[in-house]
Design an enzyme around this catalytic site. Structure first.
Site, PDB file in Angstrom:
ATOM      1  N   GLU A 203       0.532  -7.515  -0.830  1.00 54.89           N
ATOM      2  CA  GLU A 203      -0.060  -6.532   0.070  1.00 54.89           C
ATOM      3  C   GLU A 203      -1.575  -6.560  -0.103  1.00 54.89           C
ATOM      4  O   GLU A 203      -2.088  -6.791  -1.205  1.00 54.89           O
ATOM      5  CB  GLU A 203       0.469  -5.120  -0.235  1.00 54.89           C
ATOM      6  CG  GLU A 203       1.952  -4.921   0.045  1.00 54.89           C
ATOM      7  CD  GLU A 203       2.265  -4.841   1.527  1.00 54.89           C
ATOM      8  OE1 GLU A 203       1.320  -4.874   2.342  1.00 54.89           O
ATOM      9  OE2 GLU A 203       3.452  -4.765   1.876  1.00 54.89           O
ATOM     10  N   ASP A 228      16.856  -6.509  15.408  1.00 56.51           N
ATOM     11  CA  ASP A 228      16.178  -5.346  14.843  1.00 56.51           C
ATOM     12  C   ASP A 228      14.671  -5.458  15.034  1.00 56.51           C
ATOM     13  O   ASP A 228      13.983  -4.453  15.285  1.00 56.51           O
ATOM     14  CB  ASP A 228      16.520  -5.204  13.359  1.00 56.51           C
ATOM     15  CG  ASP A 228      16.070  -3.867  12.777  1.00 56.51           C
ATOM     16  OD1 ASP A 228      16.319  -2.829  13.423  1.00 56.51           O
ATOM     17  OD2 ASP A 228      15.478  -3.858  11.690  1.00 56.51           O
TER      18      ASP A 228
END
Length: 290
Positions: A203, A228
């Site tokens: 991240e 999805d």
């Protein structure tokens, strides 16, 4: 038959048994191999501790040394494979090299996207990466089906799945080694009620890349992941511009990628440029295979 690490940990003869099991059940063999690595490491640690300890000279001889070594090996074996131990980390690393259990796409299933697999040996002549062609062959049918349902270009979805998984070479797995089938790096937020895989990921926090453990959604099949992903984009207002751009200009990879990044899909500051390049590669590969 399951291998018992207590019977052959630190014993070279156990390698043959482990190899035999690897051919039958790679997942279980990977778990056992991880335990063996941890046992070897623990045994070496105990050896170093013994060596750093002064011997009294009393009652110590070769027999007592042998007995001590056997006891250390037993302790090392008993301490390996415990929850949260080193073997779990080793197993995750080894599992990344296991082949995907997903079956190959049936011949003819991807008409209009790619040709059959027998053309793969000739790809080098067209400057087409083999791993890229295989990924498109495996997931092209699912992308095309979801594209018809959602209106999102199949090329864009295939490319983003390729980017997130390194063309299928860095597939996400759950802690038990089973495939998570999450091709788009979608995290499991508080509202997610399905399966979850905890994975170490990168991240970008204040522009700095950091390794963190995060919860991601897990699916029973890759096609569920495509579906999805389409629901996430088309059902969330924050991605409205990205969806509109993709539907209005399915040949403008840069615009779609920029809108996706601006909406906060990923924290990588260069995500849009990277994704646009992969989309262009996906289009080029499919044209070469047409």
């Amino acid at each position: 038959m399951s291998l018992n690490p207590a019977t052959f940990a630190l014993n070279p003869q156990g390698i043959d048994a482990l190899r035999a099991q690897a051919s039958r059940d790679p997942q279980t063999a990977t778990k056992e191999a991880a335990k063996q690595f941890e046992a070897l490491f623990m045994n070496e640690v105990m050896k170093r501790m013994r060596a750093a300890t002064m011997e009294s000279g009393l009652l110590e001889n070769r027999l007592t040394q042998v007995g001590t070594e056997m006891l250390d090996q037993q302790f090392a074996t008993q301490m390996s494979g415990l929850p949260g131990g080193l073997s779990a980390a080793i197993e995750r690393q080894l599992s990344r090299n296991l082949p995907s259990a997903a079956p190959p796409a049936p011949a003819g299933a991807l008409s209009g996207l790619v040709k059959e697999t027998q053309n793969l040996p000739d790809l080098a002549k067209k400057n087409v990466p083999t791993h890229a062609a295989r990924f498109i062959q495996q997931h092209g049918d699912a992308a095309r089906a979801v594209a018809q349902e959602s209106g999102l270009p199949a090329d864009f979805m295939l490319a983003q799945a390729a980017h997130e998984t390194g063309w299928g070479r860095a597939r996400m797995r759950a802690t038990d080694g089973t495939p998570a089938n999450n091709l788009f790096g979608i995290k499991a937020g508080p509202g997610w009620k399905g399966k979850v895989a905890e994975v170490t990921t990168t991240e970008y926090i204040n522009g700095e890349a950091r390794k963190v453990v995060a919860k991601f959604r897990a699916y029973d099949s890759p096609q569920e992941s495509f579906r999805d992903y389409a629901r996430l984009l088309t059902g969330n207002q924050r991605y409205a511009q990205a969806v509109a751009s993709a539907q209005a200009a399915p040949d403008n990879a840069a615009a779609f990628a920029k809108h996706l990044q601006r909406a906060g899909y990923a924290t990588d500051p260069d995500y849009a440029n990277k994704l646009a390049r992969v989309i262009n590669t996906t289009v080029r590969v499919q044209r070469a295979l047409a």
